[in-house]
Scaffold this motif. Structure first.
Motif, short mmCIF file in Angstrom:
data_model
loop_
_atom_site.label_atom_id
_atom_site.label_comp_id
_atom_site.label_asym_id
_atom_site.label_seq_id
_atom_site.Cartn_x
_atom_site.Cartn_y
_atom_site.Cartn_z
N LYS A 13 93.72 -79.22 93.07
CA LYS A 13 94.81 -79.00 92.12
C LYS A 13 94.30 -78.33 90.85
N ARG A 16 93.88 -74.69 91.73
CA ARG A 16 95.18 -74.01 91.86
C ARG A 16 95.74 -73.64 90.50
N VAL A 44 103.10 -77.11 89.41
CA VAL A 44 103.09 -78.30 88.55
C VAL A 44 104.26 -78.21 87.58
#
Length: 208
Positions: A13, A16, A44
């Motif tokens: 994450k 990303r 997000v």
């Protein structure tokens, strides 16, 4: 600097989010970059973003610092070369920089950063500290019998003059919009010539 909540994220994450920042900052630079676009690509929420970073500036500084670490690591890896031949070390160091800025996978980010002068957003204190640390490491590796530097101050002055000459060559000969491998090779040849002048002098014969 990111908040601890960012470092608590799974690596996937984190990656990303940084890749989304890479795409957006490379596309349009800091001022025009959209947090909405970054978080949309990263998947997000806006609220989550502000749990990870203070603001867009915080993200930009962290991302640029991460890219700089790659070049710093590459230059650190060739540090042993300085103890053998200082000028070979400089040649290799400048080549790494040219390839990273103009031919590497981050070249679009650097192109935009330089064109928009976004480098002014970076922490000068941290940048100078990193430079001083690298210079000190190079100086500490040098043989006192081989070079005429009487102190670290001498070496630092030498480095300022040398890098000033090299960056003038790069700035006067190259823009990101016209980069080719041939032009990089031409600049490297000019840098080699400057290094030879520094190493051997410009006089064809010794003074009497």
């Amino acid at each position: 600097m990111p908040k601890q909540t960012f470092f608590n994220l799974p690596v996937e994450k984190q990656t990303r989010l940084l890749e989304a920042a890479h795409h957006e900052f490379s596309r349009c630079g800091f001022n025009e970059a959209s947090i909405n676009q970054i978080i949309k690509e990263a998947g997000v929420s806006r609220g989550s973003f502000y749990q990870y970073f203070e603001d867009k500036h915080d993200l930009y500084q962290y991302f640029a610092r991460k890219l700089g670490e790659n070049l710093e690591a590459a230059q650190k890896a060739i540090l042993p070369l300085a103890s053998q031949d200082l000028f070979s070390y400089y040649q290799k160091s400048f080549t790494l920089m040219l390839e990273d800025f103009y031919l590497g996978e981050n070249r679009e980010f650097y192109r935009t950063m330089i064109a928009n002068r976004d480098y002014r957003l970076l922490s000068k204190d941290e940048h100078h500290q990193n430079i001083e640390k690298r210079l000190q490491e190079v100086y500490d590796s040098l043989s006192e019998e081989k070079y005429r530097f009487e102190s670290y101050g001498d070496f630092r002055l030498f480095n300022i003059i040398l890098e000033g000459a090299v960056f003038r060559i790069i700035g006067g000969k190259l823009s990101h919009d016209e980069v080719t491998v041939e032009k990089i090779n031409q600049i490297e040849a000019q840098i080699t010539k400057v290094l030879t002048w520094f190493q051997d002098g410009v006089l064809k014969t010794e003074r009497k």
